[in-house]
Write an enzyme that holds these catalytic residues in place. Structure first.
Site, PDB file in Angstrom:
ATOM      1  N   GLY A  94      67.953  25.617  43.421  1.00 61.08           N
ATOM      2  CA  GLY A  94      68.030  26.536  44.551  1.00 61.08           C
ATOM      3  C   GLY A  94      69.409  27.140  44.618  1.00 61.08           C
ATOM      4  CB  CYS A  95      71.396  28.186  47.525  1.00 59.62           C
ATOM      5  SG  CYS A  95      73.007  28.858  47.938  1.00 59.62           S
ATOM      6  CG  PHE A  96      75.505  28.899  43.282  1.00 55.13           C
ATOM      7  CD1 PHE A  96      75.918  29.403  44.509  1.00 55.13           C
ATOM      8  CD2 PHE A  96      75.504  29.762  42.192  1.00 55.13           C
ATOM      9  CE1 PHE A  96      76.310  30.710  44.661  1.00 55.13           C
ATOM     10  CE2 PHE A  96      75.903  31.085  42.320  1.00 55.13           C
ATOM     11  CZ  PHE A  96      76.312  31.562  43.561  1.00 55.13           C
ATOM     12  CD1 TRP A  97      77.425  29.138  47.613  1.00 53.04           C
ATOM     13  CD2 TRP A  97      76.295  29.712  49.440  1.00 53.04           C
ATOM     14  NE1 TRP A  97      77.647  30.468  47.836  1.00 53.04           N
ATOM     15  CE2 TRP A  97      76.968  30.851  48.948  1.00 53.04           C
ATOM     16  CE3 TRP A  97      75.515  29.837  50.586  1.00 53.04           C
ATOM     17  CZ2 TRP A  97      76.886  32.097  49.572  1.00 53.04           C
ATOM     18  CZ3 TRP A  97      75.435  31.071  51.201  1.00 53.04           C
ATOM     19  CH2 TRP A  97      76.112  32.194  50.705  1.00 53.04           C
TER      20      TRP A  97
END
Length: 179
Positions: free
Chosen positions: A13-16
Site C-alpha cells: 500500500g502507501c509507502f508512508w
C-alpha cells in the site's frame, strides 16, 4: 555495504505506512520510500500514482542481519497490511498499492516463498495471499517530501486515520523488536 547488512524491498500500500513502522524496528538501519517493480525509468510520484509506470510504492529496508532476521521483517510486513487484497490497501486502489516483495538473492526468495506458503496454510487469512514476489531490479527514491513523512507530519489526517492504527497494531504484536 557491510556484510552484516542486507536490503529488501517491500510494498504494502502507501509507502508512508511501511516507512513509519519499519523506522521503529530495532536492527533496521535505514528506510527509504520509493518506487520499484515497474518499467518506467526515474518515475515521479504523479506518474506512479496514475498507475501507468508499473511501479509500486515500496520501501527500501536496510537491516543488520545480526540484530533482526528477514523472517522477523516478513512477519511484521505481513501483519501490518492486507496481503490478500489485490491491487489495493484500504482506500488506496491501483497496482501501485499492490502487495509486493522484491528480493535480492535466492535466499530471500526461498524464505519469502516459505513464509507465504506458511501463511496460506495457517488459516490466518480467509483468502490466499496475492503478494507479488519478484526479483529486485531497480529502486527509485521518492521525492524528498515523502521521506520521513510520518515523523514530519504526525497531525496530517492520513497519518492519524491510517498510519496511527498500523503503528498501534505493530506495537502490540511486535513490542520485543521496537526501538
Amino acid at each position: 555495504m557491510n556484510e552484516n547488512f542486507e536490503k529488501i524491498y517491500l510494498g504494502g500500500g502507501c509507502f508512508w505506512c511501511l516507512e513509519a513502522v519499519f523506522q521503529r524496528v530495532r536492527g533496521i538501519e535505514k528506510v527509504v520510500s520509493g518506487y520499484s517493480g515497474g518499467k518506467t525509468d526515474n518515475p515521479t510520484y504523479d506518474e506512479v500514482s496514475s498507475g501507468v509506470t508499473g511501479h509500486a510504492e515500496v520501501v527500501e529496508v536496510t537491516f543488520n542481519k545480526n540484530q533482526i532476521s528477514l523472517d522477523s521483517i516478513l512477519d511484521i510486513f505481513f501483519e501490518i497490511h492486507d496481503p490478500t487484497s489485490l491491487n489495493r490497501q484500504g482506500n488506496d486502489v491501483g497496482t501501485q498499492y499492490r502487495s509486493i516483495v522484491l528480493v535480492n538473492s535466492p535466499e530471500q526468495l526461498a524464505l519469502t516463498m516459505k513464509k507465504i506458503a506458511e501463511l496460506n496454510e495457517s488459516g490466518k487469512y480467509n483468502s490466499p495471499l496475492v503478494t507479488e514476489l519478484k526479483k529486485f531490479e531497480k529502486f527509485y527514491s521518492a521525492e524528498d517530501y515523502h521521506q520521513n513523512f510520518y515523523i514530519n507530519n504526525q497531525n496530517y489526517p492520513y497519518c492519524t486515520v491510517v498510519i496511527d492504527p498500523k503503528l498501534k497494531k505493530f506495537m502490540e504484536h511486535f513490542s520485543s523488536v521496537v526501538r
